[in-house]
Design a protein around this motif. Structure first.
Motif, PDB file in Angstrom:
ATOM      1  N   SER A   1      58.667  59.412  42.322  1.00  0.00           N
ATOM      2  CA  SER A   1      59.953  60.103  42.281  1.00  0.00           C
ATOM      3  C   SER A   1      61.018  59.357  43.066  1.00  0.00           C
ATOM      4  N   LYS A   2      62.236  59.768  42.852  1.00  0.00           N
ATOM      5  CA  LYS A   2      63.377  59.322  43.639  1.00  0.00           C
ATOM      6  C   LYS A   2      63.849  60.532  44.434  1.00  0.00           C
ATOM      7  N   THR A   3      64.248  60.333  45.651  1.00  0.00           N
ATOM      8  CA  THR A   3      64.754  61.417  46.485  1.00  0.00           C
ATOM      9  C   THR A   3      66.269  61.322  46.519  1.00  0.00           C
ATOM     10  N   VAL A   4      66.924  62.376  46.041  1.00  0.00           N
ATOM     11  CA  VAL A   4      68.381  62.406  45.960  1.00  0.00           C
ATOM     12  C   VAL A   4      68.904  63.298  47.079  1.00  0.00           C
ATOM     13  N   SER A   5      69.801  62.759  47.874  1.00  0.00           N
ATOM     14  CA  SER A   5      70.418  63.527  48.961  1.00  0.00           C
ATOM     15  C   SER A   5      71.905  63.202  48.997  1.00  0.00           C
TER      16      SER A   5
ATOM     17  N   ASP B   1      61.527  55.664  47.155  1.00  0.00           N
ATOM     18  CA  ASP B   1      60.157  55.602  47.659  1.00  0.00           C
ATOM     19  C   ASP B   1      59.339  56.877  47.483  1.00  0.00           C
ATOM     20  N   GLY B   2      59.880  57.907  46.868  1.00  0.00           N
ATOM     21  CA  GLY B   2      59.127  59.136  46.676  1.00  0.00           C
ATOM     22  C   GLY B   2      59.066  60.028  47.902  1.00  0.00           C
ATOM     23  N   GLY B   3      59.715  59.648  48.966  1.00  0.00           N
ATOM     24  CA  GLY B   3      59.701  60.465  50.180  1.00  0.00           C
ATOM     25  C   GLY B   3      58.448  60.260  51.003  1.00  0.00           C
ATOM     26  N   SER B   4      58.307  61.068  52.046  1.00  0.00           N
ATOM     27  CA  SER B   4      57.195  60.886  52.980  1.00  0.00           C
ATOM     28  C   SER B   4      55.859  61.361  52.418  1.00  0.00           C
ATOM     29  N   ASN B   5      55.872  62.234  51.422  1.00  0.00           N
ATOM     30  CA  ASN B   5      54.633  62.738  50.829  1.00  0.00           C
ATOM     31  C   ASN B   5      54.877  62.935  49.330  1.00  0.00           C
ATOM     32  N   PRO B   6      54.844  61.846  48.557  1.00  0.00           N
ATOM     33  CA  PRO B   6      55.235  61.918  47.150  1.00  0.00           C
ATOM     34  C   PRO B   6      54.427  62.925  46.332  1.00  0.00           C
ATOM     35  N   LEU B   7      55.121  63.568  45.436  1.00  0.00           N
ATOM     36  CA  LEU B   7      54.497  64.496  44.501  1.00  0.00           C
ATOM     37  C   LEU B   7      53.661  63.685  43.513  1.00  0.00           C
ATOM     38  N   SER B   8      52.444  64.176  43.196  1.00  0.00           N
ATOM     39  CA  SER B   8      51.617  63.454  42.227  1.00  0.00           C
ATOM     40  C   SER B   8      51.352  64.260  40.955  1.00  0.00           C
ATOM     41  N   GLY B   9      51.738  65.544  40.951  1.00  0.00           N
ATOM     42  CA  GLY B   9      51.561  66.347  39.751  1.00  0.00           C
ATOM     43  C   GLY B   9      51.853  67.806  40.026  1.00  0.00           C
ATOM     44  N   PHE B  10      51.679  68.635  38.994  1.00  0.00           N
ATOM     45  CA  PHE B  10      51.949  70.066  39.143  1.00  0.00           C
ATOM     46  C   PHE B  10      51.152  70.871  38.133  1.00  0.00           C
ATOM     47  N   THR B  11      50.998  72.160  38.417  1.00  0.00           N
ATOM     48  CA  THR B  11      50.430  73.151  37.508  1.00  0.00           C
ATOM     49  C   THR B  11      51.148  74.461  37.797  1.00  0.00           C
TER      50      THR B  11
END
Length: 104
Positions: free
Chosen positions: A48-52, A59-69
């Motif tokens: 991901s990209k972190t938009v602020s 860099d996907g932030g400090s703990n990048p998301l890897s998926g969802f349900t």
């Protein structure tokens, strides 16, 4: 019935086709166990990209998301119990955040 999102962090991509088949079988078995509680089985996600307000970080932030349900459950405690049986949580390779989806 309330809906909850499982946001996955961690895990790893299978290194061989055989390992991939084993991982997929574990996820499919877990989804089967969850039955009609599964609203959307989700998917793995890419980096991901972190938009602020300060810009965009790649860099996907400090703990990048890897998926969802997305599931439905009677309570967040029940949803957490479901998430604990997720293959990547159960094998220790990742974690799942459980959040209620707020109806607007």
């Amino acid at each position: 019935m309330p809906e909850f999102m499982f946001a996955y962090h961690g895990g790893k991509m299978p290194e061989t086709p055989e390992e991939g088949a084993k991982v997929m079988a574990a996820w499919e078995a877990w989804y089967k166990d969850l039955g009609e509680s599964v609203v959307h089985p989700g998917n793995p996600v890419g980096m991901s990209k972190t938009v602020s307000a300060g810009g965009i970080a790649d860099d996907g932030g400090s703990n990048p998301l890897s998926g969802f349900t997305i599931v439905k459950a009677d309570s967040i405690e029940a949803a957490c119990k479901m998430a604990a049986a997720c293959p990547m949580v159960a094998d220790g390779s990742g974690t799942a955040e459980v959040a209620p989806i707020v109806e607007m």
